[in-house]
Design an enzyme around this catalytic site. Structure first.
Site, PDB file in Angstrom:
ATOM      1  N   CYS A  68       5.662   4.640 -10.138  1.00  0.00           N
ATOM      2  CA  CYS A  68       5.107   5.376 -11.108  1.00  0.00           C
ATOM      3  C   CYS A  68       3.531   4.954 -11.017  1.00  0.00           C
ATOM      4  CB  CYS A  68       5.646   5.154 -12.324  1.00  0.00           C
ATOM      5  SG  CYS A  68       7.279   5.909 -12.246  1.00  0.00           S
ATOM      6  N   GLU A  69       2.663   4.956  -9.947  1.00  0.00           N
ATOM      7  CA  GLU A  69       1.347   4.843  -9.784  1.00  0.00           C
ATOM      8  C   GLU A  69       0.784   5.847  -8.987  1.00  0.00           C
ATOM      9  OE1 GLU A  69      -0.205   2.364 -11.299  1.00  0.00           O
ATOM     10  OE2 GLU A  69       1.543   0.952 -11.886  1.00  0.00           O
ATOM     11  N   TYR A 105      -0.491  -9.364   5.988  1.00  0.00           N
ATOM     12  CA  TYR A 105      -0.683  -8.959   4.727  1.00  0.00           C
ATOM     13  C   TYR A 105       0.124  -7.755   4.047  1.00  0.00           C
ATOM     14  CZ  TYR A 105      -4.631 -12.014   5.436  1.00  0.00           C
ATOM     15  OH  TYR A 105      -5.422 -12.927   5.971  1.00  0.00           O
ATOM     16  N   ARG A 134      -4.850 -12.315  10.639  1.00  0.00           N
ATOM     17  CA  ARG A 134      -4.322 -10.911  10.739  1.00  0.00           C
ATOM     18  C   ARG A 134      -4.305 -10.846  12.400  1.00  0.00           C
ATOM     19  NH1 ARG A 134      -7.315  -5.957  11.237  1.00  0.00           N
ATOM     20  NH2 ARG A 134      -6.093  -4.165  10.596  1.00  0.00           N
ATOM     21  N   GLY A 155     -11.117 -13.507  11.118  1.00  0.00           N
ATOM     22  CA  GLY A 155     -11.697 -12.117  10.609  1.00  0.00           C
ATOM     23  C   GLY A 155     -11.914 -11.071  11.767  1.00  0.00           C
ATOM     24  N   TYR A 163      -7.236  -2.265  -0.475  1.00  0.00           N
ATOM     25  CA  TYR A 163      -8.457  -2.179   0.631  1.00  0.00           C
ATOM     26  C   TYR A 163      -8.724  -1.025   1.187  1.00  0.00           C
ATOM     27  CZ  TYR A 163      -7.259  -7.278   1.029  1.00  0.00           C
ATOM     28  OH  TYR A 163      -6.995  -8.518   0.616  1.00  0.00           O
ATOM     29  N   ARG A 216      -1.808  -2.979   1.182  1.00  0.00           N
ATOM     30  CA  ARG A 216      -3.153  -2.804   1.690  1.00  0.00           C
ATOM     31  C   ARG A 216      -3.707  -1.665   1.409  1.00  0.00           C
ATOM     32  NH1 ARG A 216      -4.240  -3.473   6.534  1.00  0.00           N
ATOM     33  NH2 ARG A 216      -6.219  -4.675   6.365  1.00  0.00           N
TER      34      ARG A 216
END
Length: 384
Positions: A309-310, A338, A245, A214, A284, A280
């Protein structure tokens, strides 16, 4: 961005866009930094960050183990020959398939709830995941050690779960803690380790203390490692870590081409990559560095918008860029984690190809799907 502009342009021309590219030298450098900081600690890669088989084989060759959180990830570990103490099986709601697959490999299970004691295969190796109930410096969706998180047992429950494991004939190896991802403040880790150490009078010495990962990509690894090692010494335990990550983020770049521009209430730079390639930012609120691979002075700020289309299909906001033209190439950095692993076939879009730069040449390590491959598993029932 770790690779020269010329090499990125070459990759885009050769393999098309959207395209994920990885720098092997940065992958190796990130692992070297972890080992320099944590010394003899056992390193497990959190596979969910990026499960590409080529990258996994590189890590296995370097002696890295794997933390798996699904039957599919366990299958990947088995496919590359990882087994025994090289495999951890984690997750808050493990299936019977996952228990069986983990047992077949001789993996260590990370027990996430007291009820799991009765679900484990006979004579399993296990760690107990502890939730230290901390507010940490990251997005709420990434804070796995918060009091309201679904992960782990409470500090009060942990000693009892360890005892229950032993009484059931399992090998209770120790404790596990993972407080989140992309954590910016090293003090968050200090607080988590301190709460674990408070358990020693009740647990006694342990074989393993797994402190997860993390760490943000700019984290003070040396400082975090010193405190993790101090916590392990309290328990007389061997230290395990689980970076995900941290090992792959900076090595990866998403290449996307400019499709066009649009000026409404804001300036939109339209690209051929969006939320289906890099989720991401939408999921997030993640901020990735964006670099124009064309020349010119940055005169305006643009919102980088994908083709879905968002309304939330935005990769970045207010990015200063030179005047763009269709076909220009944009590099989105710190996308190795990710990015490809969360890419989707929403809208029947093909997931992006992936390529690895070894310092002298490019290798395609995942080809782009065809639309026919996207729907290949669907059963096409035709009514008579």
């Amino acid at each position: 961005m770790t690779l020269p502009r010329a090499e990125l342009s070459t990759a885009a021309e050769r393999f098309g866009t959207p395209l994920y590219v990885y720098d092997a030298a940065e992958l190796d450098a990130a692992l070297a930094r972890v080992r320099a900081a944590f010394g003899t600690a056992r390193v497990f890669y959190a596979m969910k960050a990026n499960p590409n088989l080529t990258l996994l084989r590189r890590m296995r060759a370097a002696g890295v183990g794997f933390e798996c959180v699904s039957a599919g990830e366990i299958a990947r570990a088995e496919h590359i020959g990882a087994k025994g103490d090289a495999v951890l099986v984690n997750g808050p709601a493990k299936s019977a398939e996952e228990y069986a697959a983990g047992a077949r490999l001789g993996a260590t299970f990370i027990v996430d709830r007291a009820e799991e004691v009765g679900l484990l295969p006979p004579r399993s190796k296990a760690l107990v995941r502890v939730n230290p109930a901390l507010a940490v410096s990251t997005h709420d969706h990434l804070a796995t050690g918060a009091a309201g998180s679904k992960f782990g047992v409470t500090l009060e429950q942990a000693p009892g779960v360890l005892r229950a494991l032993r009484e059931a004939g399992h090998d209770a190896r120790g404790l596990h803690v993972h407080i989140g991802s992309a954590i910016r403040n090293a003090a968050d880790f200090s607080a988590a380790f301190a709460r674990l150490m408070d358990l020693h009078p009740q647990t006694g010495d342990l074989e393993v203390l797994d402190v997860g990962g993390g760490w943000g990509v700019d984290a003070d690894l040396a400082g975090i490692a010193r405190e993790a090692q101090a916590a392990a010494s309290v328990f007389g335990a061997r230290l395990w870590v689980e970076p995900g990550r941290y090992l792959v983020a900076r090595a990866g770049t998403l290449l996307t081409r400019v499709v066009g521009t649009k000026r409404t209430g804001r300036n939109f730079l339209l690209t051929d990559a969006g939320m289906t390639e890099l989720l991401r930012p939408m999921l997030y609120g993640a901020q990735h560095p964006v670099t124009a691979l064309w020349d010119g002075e940055a005169r305006e700020k643009w919102d980088v918008a994908g083709p879905a289309c968002e309304s939330g299909d935005l990769l970045a906001r207010d990015v200063p860029l030179p005047s763009p033209t269709p076909g220009d190439l944009l590099a989105i950095g710190e996308a190795g984690a990710y990015g490809a692993s969360m890419s989707s076939t929403y809208l029947t879009r093909s997931r992006p190809a992936e390529a690895l730069w070894d310092g002298s040449s490019w290798t395609l390590i995942r080809r782009r799907e065809t639309p026919q491959e996207v729907w290949a598993a669907e059963l096409q029932v035709v009514e008579s």
